[in-house]
Design a protein around this motif. Structure first.
Motif, PDB file in Angstrom:
ATOM      1  N   LEU A   1       0.314  -1.964  -0.397  1.00  0.00           N
ATOM      2  CA  LEU A   1       0.153  -0.091  -0.088  1.00  0.00           C
ATOM      3  C   LEU A   1       1.172   0.840  -0.392  1.00  0.00           C
ATOM      4  N   VAL A   2       0.703   2.188  -0.447  1.00  0.00           N
ATOM      5  CA  VAL A   2       1.077   3.523  -1.004  1.00  0.00           C
ATOM      6  C   VAL A   2       0.623   4.813  -0.510  1.00  0.00           C
ATOM      7  N   THR A   3       1.202   4.891   0.827  1.00  0.00           N
ATOM      8  CA  THR A   3       0.534   6.438   1.560  1.00  0.00           C
ATOM      9  C   THR A   3       1.397   7.338   1.463  1.00  0.00           C
ATOM     10  N   GLY A   4       2.771   7.204   0.526  1.00  0.00           N
ATOM     11  CA  GLY A   4       2.929   8.598   0.066  1.00  0.00           C
ATOM     12  C   GLY A   4       3.595   9.268  -1.392  1.00  0.00           C
ATOM     13  N   LYS A   5       4.203   9.307  -1.734  1.00  0.00           N
ATOM     14  CA  LYS A   5       4.286   9.063  -3.390  1.00  0.00           C
ATOM     15  C   LYS A   5       5.017   7.882  -3.792  1.00  0.00           C
ATOM     16  N   ILE A   6       4.965   7.721  -5.028  1.00  0.00           N
ATOM     17  CA  ILE A   6       5.270   6.182  -5.781  1.00  0.00           C
ATOM     18  C   ILE A   6       6.499   7.460  -6.239  1.00  0.00           C
ATOM     19  N   SER A   7       7.715   6.596  -5.810  1.00  0.00           N
ATOM     20  CA  SER A   7       8.893   7.080  -6.493  1.00  0.00           C
ATOM     21  C   SER A   7       9.552   6.726  -7.600  1.00  0.00           C
ATOM     22  N   PRO A   8      10.708   6.931  -8.728  1.00  0.00           N
ATOM     23  CA  PRO A   8      10.719   6.365  -9.689  1.00  0.00           C
ATOM     24  C   PRO A   8      11.696   4.458  -8.822  1.00  0.00           C
ATOM     25  N   LYS A   9      12.010   4.974  -8.076  1.00  0.00           N
ATOM     26  CA  LYS A   9      12.740   3.164  -7.962  1.00  0.00           C
ATOM     27  C   LYS A   9      12.282   2.504  -6.831  1.00  0.00           C
ATOM     28  N   LEU A  10      10.923   2.638  -6.557  1.00  0.00           N
ATOM     29  CA  LEU A  10       8.980   1.917  -6.604  1.00  0.00           C
ATOM     30  C   LEU A  10       8.324   1.378  -7.573  1.00  0.00           C
ATOM     31  N   ARG A  11       8.810   2.129  -8.196  1.00  0.00           N
ATOM     32  CA  ARG A  11       7.874   2.251  -9.645  1.00  0.00           C
ATOM     33  C   ARG A  11       8.908   1.019 -10.244  1.00  0.00           C
ATOM     34  N   LYS A  12       9.547   0.928 -10.571  1.00  0.00           N
ATOM     35  CA  LYS A  12      10.859   0.316 -11.021  1.00  0.00           C
ATOM     36  C   LYS A  12      10.719  -1.109 -10.341  1.00  0.00           C
ATOM     37  N   VAL A  13      10.748  -1.411  -8.895  1.00  0.00           N
ATOM     38  CA  VAL A  13      11.049  -2.534  -8.505  1.00  0.00           C
ATOM     39  C   VAL A  13       9.656  -3.222  -8.459  1.00  0.00           C
ATOM     40  N   TYR A  14       8.913  -2.408  -8.132  1.00  0.00           N
ATOM     41  CA  TYR A  14       7.417  -3.147  -8.021  1.00  0.00           C
ATOM     42  C   TYR A  14       6.728  -3.799  -9.473  1.00  0.00           C
ATOM     43  N   GLY A  15       7.130  -2.947 -10.573  1.00  0.00           N
ATOM     44  CA  GLY A  15       7.491  -2.536 -11.827  1.00  0.00           C
ATOM     45  C   GLY A  15       7.561  -4.313 -12.429  1.00  0.00           C
ATOM     46  N   VAL A  16       8.926  -4.780 -11.575  1.00  0.00           N
ATOM     47  CA  VAL A  16       9.587  -5.743 -11.991  1.00  0.00           C
ATOM     48  C   VAL A  16       8.891  -6.942 -10.799  1.00  0.00           C
ATOM     49  N   VAL A  17       8.539  -6.969  -9.949  1.00  0.00           N
ATOM     50  CA  VAL A  17       7.752  -8.098  -8.786  1.00  0.00           C
ATOM     51  C   VAL A  17       6.646  -8.225 -10.195  1.00  0.00           C
ATOM     52  N   LEU A  18       6.140  -7.319  -9.821  1.00  0.00           N
ATOM     53  CA  LEU A  18       4.016  -8.024 -10.732  1.00  0.00           C
ATOM     54  C   LEU A  18       4.977  -8.326 -12.362  1.00  0.00           C
ATOM     55  N   ASP A  19       5.256  -7.617 -12.798  1.00  0.00           N
ATOM     56  CA  ASP A  19       5.505  -9.298 -14.251  1.00  0.00           C
ATOM     57  C   ASP A  19       6.105  -9.977 -13.504  1.00  0.00           C
ATOM     58  N   ALA A  20       6.761 -10.368 -13.164  1.00  0.00           N
ATOM     59  CA  ALA A  20       7.180 -12.060 -12.620  1.00  0.00           C
ATOM     60  C   ALA A  20       6.698 -12.619 -12.409  1.00  0.00           C
ATOM     61  N   GLN A  21       5.661 -11.706 -11.279  1.00  0.00           N
ATOM     62  CA  GLN A  21       4.261 -12.908 -10.073  1.00  0.00           C
ATOM     63  C   GLN A  21       3.361 -13.243 -11.350  1.00  0.00           C
ATOM     64  N   LEU A  22       2.755 -12.022 -12.206  1.00  0.00           N
ATOM     65  CA  LEU A  22       2.155 -12.497 -13.456  1.00  0.00           C
ATOM     66  C   LEU A  22       2.376 -13.601 -14.675  1.00  0.00           C
ATOM     67  N   ALA A  23       3.807 -13.198 -15.132  1.00  0.00           N
ATOM     68  CA  ALA A  23       4.584 -13.803 -15.867  1.00  0.00           C
ATOM     69  C   ALA A  23       4.437 -15.583 -14.827  1.00  0.00           C
TER      70      ALA A  23
END
Ligand code: ZN
Ligand code: ZN
Length: 363
Positions: free
Chosen positions: A235-257
């Motif tokens: 859950l994001v309670t602050g802002k979405i930093s570029p690093k969070l966006r990147k790491v989150y994107g990788v994990v989500l891609d891995a999970q969906l695949a």
């Protein structure tokens, strides 16, 4: 024949195949699986002809209600388990008894071997656990309930979330709401980990406030009475930093695949590899230090395991979690977890909490 009686029939067929007279089930979870009994401290004896629950007087009424088709053997307050079990074995003329190697203590094994004359003990491994891997329709229905209760509890807690709440308060609220929706409790103590604390895959909640960082990892699941669910969301309670966006994107891609790769006939380790390759390619291979997932059922962690070295082949009726993660000490961690049913044609995602990053923004 009831679904639970069918499970005992499968054990009976195994007895015949292995040439063993009876199986003494001492793992309490396995007893529940084979009897429907939700209590504790009881054994089950499956013989070639009949099945006996071995319990004590605290449970008589409950056993009569929950296991009407089983023979009850109830020991009184003055009788210890060991002599009670051995007299039952003598009466049933058991000469070769299968015992669950994974659950019996060395003490009990030695005492039992000495107590029953003319009866040899044969340690067996995984007989019931192998059956438990494949869920029948009742087990799948109950798991759906556990997934739904977990979702509803999360939605209510999420809607009321504020930045001054602590990890402990969120964990307590999740449990309270889960119980309000009919769960008997959580599957395990929830993990609520703010920011850098999320780098610990199994962080225990503290008095840290949610507002102390931009995001919080929540890993929770409920027990609907027997069967459990297991989810993780950020859950994001602050802002979405570029690093969070990147790491989150990788994990989500891995999970969906990895979820996409789930279907009958695929080896467990191959599903793990799908996620591990994506995370590795993104440069975080060393930061994904656990297996991809595990079976759930009566226990929160059961067979099969989705990890390297696991050659078990997926079959319809298995329920597994898919939970890749990236953990960066000092910064935090991202894990996304859902519960997946293997179906005849592929898979079905049983959990339905939104997980696109924008959908994880709170407030
Ligand atoms: Zn989990
Ligand atoms: Zn899990």
């Amino acid at each position: 024949m009831s679904l639970i009686a069918q499970r005992r029939e499968k054990i009976r067929r195994r007895l015949a195949k292995e040439g063993v007279d009876a199986l003494l089930v001492t793992d309490f979870t396995n007893v529940s699986y084979l009897s429907g009994f939700t209590g504790d401290d009881s054994y089950l004896l499956v013989t070639k002809k009949r099945d006996y629950v071995i319990s004590d007087e605290r449970y008589t009424t409950q056993l009569e209600e929950e296991c009407p088709e089983l023979e009850l053997t109830i020991r009184g307050p003055g009788t210890k388990m060991l002599p009670f079990v051995s007299s039952l074995l003598s009466k049933q003329k058991v000469t070769l008894l299968g015992v669950e190697a994974g659950s019996m203590t060395i003490d009990f094994y030695a005492d039992l071997a000495g107590a029953v004359k003319g009866c040899q003990l044969e340690p067996v491994r995984g007989w019931v656990e192998q059956l438990r891997m494949i869920k029948d329709r009742e087990e799948i229905a109950r798991t759906r309930v556990a997934c739904d209760q977990a979702r509803r509890a999360f939605e209510v807690v999420r809607a009321a979330l504020t930045r001054d709440m602590t990890e402990l308060q969120v964990a307590a609220d999740l449990e309270y709401q889960a119980r309000r929706f009919g769960a008997i409790g959580m599957s395990f103590p929830p993990i609520v980990a703010v920011g850098a604390r999320a780098a610990l895959p199994h962080a225990s909640p503290t008095t840290q406030q949610l507002g102390a960082a931009d995001f919080t990892l929540i890993d929770w699941g409920v027990n609907e009475g027997l069967y459990v669910s297991d989810l993780t969301r950020i859950l994001v309670t602050g802002k979405i930093s570029p690093k969070l966006r990147k790491v989150y994107g990788v994990v989500l891609d891995a999970q969906l695949a990895a979820i996409e790769a789930i279907r009958p006939g695929v080896r467990c380790e191959a599903v793990d590899s799908v996620a591990r390759k994506i995370i590795g390619k993104a440069g975080y291979g060393k930061r994904f230090g656990h297996g991809l997932g595990h079976g759930t059922g009566l226990n929160i962690h059961e067979a099969p395991r989705l990890s390297q070295g696991q050659s078990t082949v997926l079959k319809p009726g298995m329920i597994v979690t898919v939970e890749p993660g990236i953990y960066l000490p000092g910064w935090g961690g991202v894990r996304i977890e859902d519960d997946i049913l293997v179906t005849r044609t592929g898979h079905e995602v049983l959990t339905s909490v939104p997980k696109q990053l924008e959908e994880c923004l709170v407030g």
